[in-house]
Write a protein that holds these residues in place. Structure first.
Motif, PDB file in Angstrom:
ATOM      1  N   ASP A   1       1.052  -1.175  -0.064  1.00  0.00           N
ATOM      2  CA  ASP A   1       0.140   0.063  -0.082  1.00  0.00           C
ATOM      3  C   ASP A   1       0.922   1.198   0.011  1.00  0.00           C
ATOM      4  O   ASP A   1       0.298   2.275  -0.002  1.00  0.00           O
ATOM      5  CB  ASP A   1      -1.154   0.113   1.293  1.00  0.00           C
ATOM      6  N   LEU A   2       2.077   1.312  -0.176  1.00  0.00           N
ATOM      7  CA  LEU A   2       2.906   2.352  -0.102  1.00  0.00           C
ATOM      8  C   LEU A   2       3.592   2.340  -1.446  1.00  0.00           C
ATOM      9  O   LEU A   2       4.010   1.370  -1.962  1.00  0.00           O
ATOM     10  CB  LEU A   2       4.002   2.251   1.313  1.00  0.00           C
TER      11      LEU A   2
ATOM     12  N   ASP B   1       7.411   6.869  -0.242  1.00  0.00           N
ATOM     13  CA  ASP B   1       7.174   6.781   0.838  1.00  0.00           C
ATOM     14  C   ASP B   1       7.816   5.649   1.769  1.00  0.00           C
ATOM     15  O   ASP B   1       8.232   5.959   2.827  1.00  0.00           O
ATOM     16  CB  ASP B   1       5.539   6.355   1.022  1.00  0.00           C
TER      17      ASP B   1
ATOM     18  N   ASP C   1       4.758   1.326   9.781  1.00  0.00           N
ATOM     19  CA  ASP C   1       3.282   1.518  10.445  1.00  0.00           C
ATOM     20  C   ASP C   1       3.250   2.975  10.542  1.00  0.00           C
ATOM     21  O   ASP C   1       2.019   3.505  10.451  1.00  0.00           O
ATOM     22  CB  ASP C   1       2.917   0.533  11.191  1.00  0.00           C
TER      23      ASP C   1
ATOM     24  N   TYR D   1       4.597   5.440   9.459  1.00  0.00           N
ATOM     25  CA  TYR D   1       4.428   6.330   8.244  1.00  0.00           C
ATOM     26  C   TYR D   1       3.328   6.248   7.553  1.00  0.00           C
ATOM     27  O   TYR D   1       2.822   7.263   7.152  1.00  0.00           O
ATOM     28  CB  TYR D   1       5.783   6.102   7.396  1.00  0.00           C
ATOM     29  N   ARG D   2       2.516   5.073   7.933  1.00  0.00           N
ATOM     30  CA  ARG D   2       1.397   5.030   7.153  1.00  0.00           C
ATOM     31  C   ARG D   2       0.261   5.763   8.189  1.00  0.00           C
ATOM     32  O   ARG D   2      -0.741   6.564   7.481  1.00  0.00           O
ATOM     33  CB  ARG D   2       0.545   3.718   7.279  1.00  0.00           C
TER      34      ARG D   2
ATOM     35  N   ASP E   1      -1.965   8.945   6.822  1.00  0.00           N
ATOM     36  CA  ASP E   1      -3.470   8.950   6.948  1.00  0.00           C
ATOM     37  C   ASP E   1      -3.974  10.300   7.744  1.00  0.00           C
ATOM     38  O   ASP E   1      -4.910  11.045   7.265  1.00  0.00           O
ATOM     39  CB  ASP E   1      -4.056   7.905   7.985  1.00  0.00           C
TER      40      ASP E   1
END
Length: 383
Positions: free
Chosen positions: A299-300, A304, A362, A364-365, A369
């Motif tokens: 997902d990155l 990222d 995580d 960074y996610r 968000d």
């Protein structure tokens, strides 16, 4: 009786002089004599015969090359005697000597080129000093192919200064445009013969990549080069790391360990000084090393991932492993990565665990968000 016998060729009297220069000088003298005879013959024909200046020139030249078209011919006694004496006896004989000397010069030049004793006129070229003890031919082939693949280096001349190949370079090396000079980097005359002073890059290979004692020979060559203010364009191989400081002290630009199986590292050190340090670190465990982390990526994008690892002090992402076990180096920054692993350049003394990397991704996610939510709230309030 044989003591006073004259030599067959003039150059036999001057064995201390370069034969190529003697032959060229003799050819120039013969051309000068031939030119004088032609001028004399043209003048005689023009004065004695009922011909124009151009017709006299034409008759003289056709006689010289023994074509004999027959459109013009000398009619007077003076013209005929001059043609016999000046042209048939003198001029044609001299022209034969010129052709003979030219053929001799070509054979001499060819022999000197094959044995590595011909001095080429070179500028802005690459000089490689010494030859690997094993696999030298393959090393030079790969070196040449790599250097010629770089923009602005496609046609750069490459000359090898070595005592190897006394019978001539292998055809494979000659075919890719490499030439050599038979000599040693410790000989100032040999360095002069390969025009080291006008070279773009000078590479000094270790005489024995497994023997630290060969650094002494390398240092001697490097010192001679730096004395000639050529250290800023010199790359040397240093077998023992303890000797690196000695090369830096004398002013050598780039020092690299011998890596015979990867001449690409030497090429990088030449065209991009400093990159050899990065590449060397990847081959050892002293400072930095590439480490593989097996984790799921879905997902990155690549930008990222790189930012996450750098921000959390983990290291620099170099590549990722996709679901087919293919390694992808330097993908597009906005490409969403789907795979099962990362290759990261990390510190050897403090290698993070895979859990630390997963936590960094995580966090960074979560940061992304929050940032996206803030962007949406700002856009809503503006509306």
């Amino acid at each position: 009786m044989l003591r006073n016998r004259r030599p067959l060729n003039p150059e036999h009297q001057f064995t201390h002089l370069p034969m190529s220069g003697i032959i060229r000088s003799r050819i120039k003298r013969l051309f000068a004599i031939l030119g004088g005879l032609l001028v004399f013959q043209i003048t005689v024909i023009w004065a004695a015969e009922d011909l124009t200046l151009f017709e006299s020139f034409w008759l003289t030249m056709t006689t010289l090359v023994t074509v004999g078209y027959g459109d013009f011919s000398p009619e007077t006694i003076a013209g005929r005697l001059s043609t016999v004496i000046v042209m048939f006896i003198s001029a044609i004989t001299i022209m034969t000597l010129i052709v003979s000397d030219f053929i001799e010069y070509r054979f001499y030049r060819r022999e000197r080129i094959v044995t590595g004793r011909w001095v080429y006129k070179m500028k802005d070229h690459i000089v490689i000093i010494n030859t690997p003890q094993n696999g030298g031919e393959q090393y030079f082939m790969r070196f040449a192919s790599q250097i010629r693949a770089i923009p602005e280096y496609e046609t750069v001349p490459i000359i090898i200064l070595t005592r190897q190949f006394p019978s001539g370079l292998p055809p494979e090396l000659a075919d890719v445009g490499l030439v050599h000079f038979h000599g040693s980097g410790s000989d100032p005359e040999a360095l002069k013969a390969v025009h080291a002073g006008s070279a773009r890059h000078i590479v000094v290979l270790a005489a024995d990549e497994a023997d630290p004692a060969s650094d002494s020979l390398t240092f001697d060559i490097a010192h001679r080069l730096t004395e000639a203010n050529l250290g800023n364009r010199t790359t040397v191989e240093c077998v023992s790391d303890q000797n690196r400081q000695r090369f830096k002290t004398v002013g050598v630009r780039t020092i690299i360990r011998p890596v015979r199986t990867y001449p690409e590292i030497m090429v990088r050190a030449i065209v991009a000084p400093g990159s050899e340090k990065v590449l060397e670190d990847m081959f050892n465990y002293q400072n930095d090393h590439p480490h593989r982390y097996d984790l799921k990526l879905d997902d990155l994008n690549w930008a990222d991932i790189v930012s996450a690892l750098v921000r959390h002090g983990i290291g620099t992402a170099l590549a990722y492993i996709d679901n087919d076990d293919e390694v992808s180096c330097h993908p597009s920054t906005d490409e969403v990565i789907e795979g099962k692993g990362l290759i990261v350049l990390v510190k050897s003394q403090d290698t993070p665990s895979v859990q630390v990397v997963e936590e960094a991704l995580d966090r960074y996610r979560a940061f992304l968000d929050k940032w996206h939510d803030a962007q949406k709230e700002q856009a809503a309030s503006t509306d």
